[in-house]
Design a protein around this motif. Structure first.
Motif, PDB file in Angstrom:
ATOM      1  N   LEU A  12       0.833  -1.201   0.000  1.00 14.69           N
ATOM      2  CA  LEU A  12       0.000   0.000   0.000  1.00 14.69           C
ATOM      3  C   LEU A  12       0.871   1.255   0.000  1.00 14.69           C
ATOM      4  O   LEU A  12       0.616   2.205  -0.757  1.00 14.69           O
ATOM      5  N   LEU A  13       1.913   1.255   0.849  1.00 16.51           N
ATOM      6  CA  LEU A  13       2.824   2.399   0.890  1.00 16.51           C
ATOM      7  C   LEU A  13       3.524   2.592  -0.457  1.00 16.51           C
ATOM      8  O   LEU A  13       3.703   3.727  -0.923  1.00 16.51           O
ATOM      9  N   PHE A  14       3.912   1.483  -1.077  1.00 19.94           N
ATOM     10  CA  PHE A  14       4.561   1.549  -2.384  1.00 19.94           C
ATOM     11  C   PHE A  14       3.636   2.156  -3.435  1.00 19.94           C
ATOM     12  O   PHE A  14       4.033   3.047  -4.194  1.00 19.94           O
ATOM     13  N   LEU A  15       2.385   1.713  -3.463  1.00 19.76           N
ATOM     14  CA  LEU A  15       1.432   2.214  -4.451  1.00 19.76           C
ATOM     15  C   LEU A  15       1.140   3.696  -4.239  1.00 19.76           C
ATOM     16  O   LEU A  15       1.047   4.464  -5.207  1.00 19.76           O
ATOM     17  N   VAL A  16       1.001   4.106  -2.976  1.00 15.35           N
ATOM     18  CA  VAL A  16       0.746   5.519  -2.681  1.00 15.35           C
ATOM     19  C   VAL A  16       1.939   6.368  -3.081  1.00 15.35           C
ATOM     20  O   VAL A  16       1.795   7.426  -3.714  1.00 15.35           O
ATOM     21  N   SER A  17       3.141   5.898  -2.730  1.00 11.89           N
ATOM     22  CA  SER A  17       4.354   6.643  -3.068  1.00 11.89           C
ATOM     23  C   SER A  17       4.536   6.743  -4.573  1.00 11.89           C
ATOM     24  O   SER A  17       4.898   7.795  -5.106  1.00 11.89           O
ATOM     25  N   MET A  18       4.249   5.652  -5.271  1.00 13.07           N
ATOM     26  CA  MET A  18       4.378   5.656  -6.731  1.00 13.07           C
ATOM     27  C   MET A  18       3.325   6.554  -7.363  1.00 13.07           C
ATOM     28  O   MET A  18       3.602   7.230  -8.365  1.00 13.07           O
ATOM     29  N   ARG A  22       6.461   8.801  -9.412  1.00 14.53           N
ATOM     30  CA  ARG A  22       7.138   7.563  -9.804  1.00 14.53           C
ATOM     31  C   ARG A  22       8.651   7.695  -9.835  1.00 14.53           C
ATOM     32  O   ARG A  22       9.356   6.716 -10.039  1.00 14.53           O
ATOM     33  N   ARG A  23       9.176   8.904  -9.615  1.00 12.90           N
ATOM     34  CA  ARG A  23      10.592   9.154  -9.825  1.00 12.90           C
ATOM     35  C   ARG A  23      11.418   9.118  -8.546  1.00 12.90           C
ATOM     36  O   ARG A  23      12.544   9.597  -8.523  1.00 12.90           O
ATOM     37  N   ARG A  24      10.899   8.524  -7.474  1.00 11.35           N
ATOM     38  CA  ARG A  24      11.612   8.464  -6.198  1.00 11.35           C
ATOM     39  C   ARG A  24      12.283   7.106  -5.999  1.00 11.35           C
ATOM     40  O   ARG A  24      11.691   6.071  -6.306  1.00 11.35           O
ATOM     41  N   PHE A  25      13.483   7.120  -5.422  1.00 11.50           N
ATOM     42  CA  PHE A  25      14.174   5.854  -5.141  1.00 11.50           C
ATOM     43  C   PHE A  25      13.493   5.084  -4.011  1.00 11.50           C
ATOM     44  O   PHE A  25      13.590   3.859  -3.951  1.00 11.50           O
ATOM     45  N   ARG A  26      12.794   5.794  -3.145  1.00 13.04           N
ATOM     46  CA  ARG A  26      12.102   5.088  -2.064  1.00 13.04           C
ATOM     47  C   ARG A  26      11.074   4.117  -2.618  1.00 13.04           C
ATOM     48  O   ARG A  26      10.744   3.120  -1.963  1.00 13.04           O
TER      49      ARG A  26
END
Length: 340
Positions: A12-18, A22-26
């Protein structure tokens, strides 16, 4: 299913961050952590699985990565030899060979020290394994997310197609690597022009970015523009950014050109080679460029070393966090060796 709760939260955190950018290394790290915790969840399920399914799960989570490491080592060594044969013995061309030999060197070291009965040596090797494991985890995250990011497509109309320079042959001719970028940019512009003809939109401008190096007879941007004109692109649809020397400057100066001509609400897509797309996207984000990055094809033999080089650059860009983690591992290893 509680075993998969951490993986679900991380996903969920990955999808929200993306979704946010989409350009973050996190995003890469969150994706890697999601896969690791999903694998742990599979291991927790093994006692309740039928025998065949349990064996398959163990093989998937444990055996496949182990065999994959050996296969990767062989592949990198072979690729390193190919790089030396085709590209010469420059340090950058030794990366895949060094990585492959490093894999087998670490395996040999673990096997050698495994039955020596020296607690201090075991602690030192254990610390080395942790260091390699940390770097390998980040590299796997980078590789997986770079592949995912590379599936980016141009889905909406843009005002500019920015093509990043990469050096010239003989100081004046476009090399194959750069020609691949230019052809990708030309095709994106042509596709957008077709959409514009159907819907009455605007044909995007091709913005070629690259200054003149000390050993070059003209700017990379000028050579790139000439190449595009030879391929049939109308000169009035080309803009030049001819001051930059680095990727950071490529993007910062290109942003200035776009904002001056089209205002702050411009939209663009940046074109580079596929191995460079994710790092260029992170650089574009820092430079405040309003657009995603797409990659053009690269020779297969060139891709592994180039990707390792990109990862090293990303690792160093985040050096504060990485050096702190690596330093903590070294200190813990030293304490463990002394206590042993």
């Amino acid at each position: 299913m509680i075993a998969f709760a951490p993986a679900a939260v991380l996903l969920l955190l990955f999808l929200v961050s993306m979704w946010k950018d989409r350009r973050r290394f996190r995003n890469a790290v969150l994706l890697g952590l999601t896969l690791i915790w999903a694998s742990i969840g599979v291991l927790f399920l093994i006692p309740s699985l039928p025998p065949v399914a349990a064996i398959a799960a163990v093989a998937l989570v444990l055996l496949v990565p182990a065999l994959g490491t050996l296969v990767l080592g062989v592949f990198l060594v072979r690729n390193g030899i190919t790089m030396l044969r085709k590209e010469g013995r420059r340090p950058a061309n030794l990366l895949s060979l060094a990585a492959g030999l490093g894999i087998f060197g670490l395996i040999a070291l673990i096997a050698y020290t495994g039955d020596r009965g020296s607690p201090a040596m075991d602690a030192a090797v254990g610390g080395l394994v942790l260091l390699v494991g940390y770097v390998s985890f980040l590299f796997a995250c980078f590789l997986a997310y770079a592949f995912l990011y590379g599936r980016t497509h141009v889905r909406s109309e843009v005002d500019y197609v920015v093509v990043l320079g990469s050096g010239l042959i003989g100081g004046e001719r476009v090399p194959p690597l750069l020609a691949s970028r230019l052809e990708k940019g030309r095709r994106i512009q042509a596709a957008q022009a077709t959409q514009a003809a159907r819907g009455g939109g605007r044909v995007p401008l091709l913005l070629v970015s690259g200054g003149q190096g000390p050993d070059e007879k003209l700017s990379e941007a000028r050579a790139m523009a000439d190449w595009l004109i030879e391929q049939g692109v109308a000169p009035e649809l080309i803009r030049l950014e001819d001051r930059s020397r680095t990727t950071d400057e490529n993007l910062a100066f290109s942003r200035a050109v776009m904002e001056e001509e089209a205002g702050p609400d411009y939209r663009c897509v940046v074109v580079t080679n596929n191995f460079h797309a994710f790092r260029a996207a992170m650089t574009a984000r820092k430079a405040g460029v309003n657009g995603q990055v797409v990659g053009s094809p690269t020779a297969r033999y060139f891709w592994p070393s180039a990707t390792i080089r990109e990862f090293v650059a990303v690792f160093w860009e985040h050096r504060l966090v990485n050096l702190v983690v690596c330093g903590a591992i070294v200190v813990a290893t030293g304490v463990a060796a002394l206590v042993a």
